[in-house]
Design an enzyme around this catalytic site. Sequence first.
Site, PDB file in Angstrom:
ATOM      1  N   ASN A 219       0.849  -1.195   0.000  1.00 13.34           N
ATOM      2  CA  ASN A 219       0.000   0.000   0.000  1.00 13.34           C
ATOM      3  C   ASN A 219       0.880   1.239   0.000  1.00 13.34           C
ATOM      4  OD1 ASN A 219       0.628   0.673   2.870  1.00 13.34           O
ATOM      5  ND2 ASN A 219      -0.495  -1.232   3.268  1.00 13.34           N
ATOM      6  N   ARG A 220       0.251   2.397   0.027  1.00 18.57           N
ATOM      7  CA  ARG A 220       0.963   3.666  -0.130  1.00 18.57           C
ATOM      8  C   ARG A 220       1.436   4.277   1.186  1.00 18.57           C
ATOM      9  NH1 ARG A 220      -3.179   7.362  -2.960  1.00 18.57           N
ATOM     10  NH2 ARG A 220      -1.552   8.896  -2.473  1.00 18.57           N
TER      11      ARG A 220
END
Length: 422
Positions: A219-220
């Site tokens: 994920n970011r």
Amino acid sequence: MTMAGAGDGRRGRHVVVGVGGGIAAYKACALIRAFSEAGDSVRVIPTESALQFVGRATFEALSGNPVHTGVFADVPEVPHVRLGQQADLVVIAPATADLLSRAATGRADDLLTATLLTARCPVVFAPAMHTEMWEHPATVANVQTLRSRGAVVIEPASGRLTGRDTGAGRLPDTDEIVALARLLLERPDALRRDLVGRKIVVSAGGTREPLDPVRFLGNRSSGKQGYALARVAAQRGAEVTLVSGFTADLVAPAAVDVVHVKTASDMRAAVDKCAAGADAVVMAAAVADFRPTTLATSKIKKGAGEPDTIPLTRNDDILAGLVEARGDGRLPADLVIVGFAAETGDQHGDVLTHARAKLARKGCDLLVVNAVGEGKAFEMEDNDGWMLSADGSESALEHGSKALLSSRVLDAVGGLLTPRTG
């Protein structure tokens, strides 16, 4: 050196950078540049000893202002009074053992110590010295005296010192000093020492679930919010363990023990181990909900043999597991458990609707909710959101630095901790 009259963190402030006479004086140059590039008016006040390490011309070039060490320069302007009176922030870096001693006893025998006596804004000392000097009873007493008067003496980092020596006493990273200093402009009491003796576990960053030797599900998350929480908690006196997944190349906060992990399974094992002796656990990490059911032993090639689908298996819920372990006695009954949730609204409800449902499912004491999306929360320097409590109360977390949000969360954690006896 009280906190009265502090600003609100806006740019264009008057910042005094004091420089003590230690080998770390050269690092003050990066600090001066950081404040100047942010639009602040910077006045550098070195000690005479500091000029043995960095020349006057360097400080003047970086700050754009004249540099003096004594009280008899530019006498008509009375600089030893005016500089302190006009300052919105004073940062001393490095703060040597000698400078801490002179400040604690109220000496005014040069421009820097005289300025400290007239400053009525946040004053931050960033110590740098050998471990033996930092731990000496005289230095310990001087630090306590300064803190009792409202000054902030930040905990030093550990690492390489001069020569072959290593240990506590290293000047913290420039970005860390700036972040803590700016936090005080946003909120003057954000670094009060109310967590001394407490053990806090913070998780941060994202986990990566491998698909094959070169690919992963992730994920970011940058890890910035979790690192800010760990940093502020440590500076408020807590003994902090940071369980860190993957981050945006963040430097470990000063005075924080860091445990590095990769997968959700790794993070669960590390958090469970550290939580056993903790007063609070703050789960700020972005833990992957799923992992590939099968890990390919070689890179998955395009074309022939390429899978049509990738089966996924749900990872264990670390936050819910902590709550369960607390309920059945595997963790202390008074352990404070805080969750973080990144939410978006949809056709079934807005961000807060989903957050309330998540709090009910998880069973934690506090849930910090961020609305995410383009330009929000992930990878950003600032943050905001809401804090939901198990007792049904809700409060908005105003927009500001991630350090500011951290200070608000830690206020709530402190209010839930079981009072110490004896």
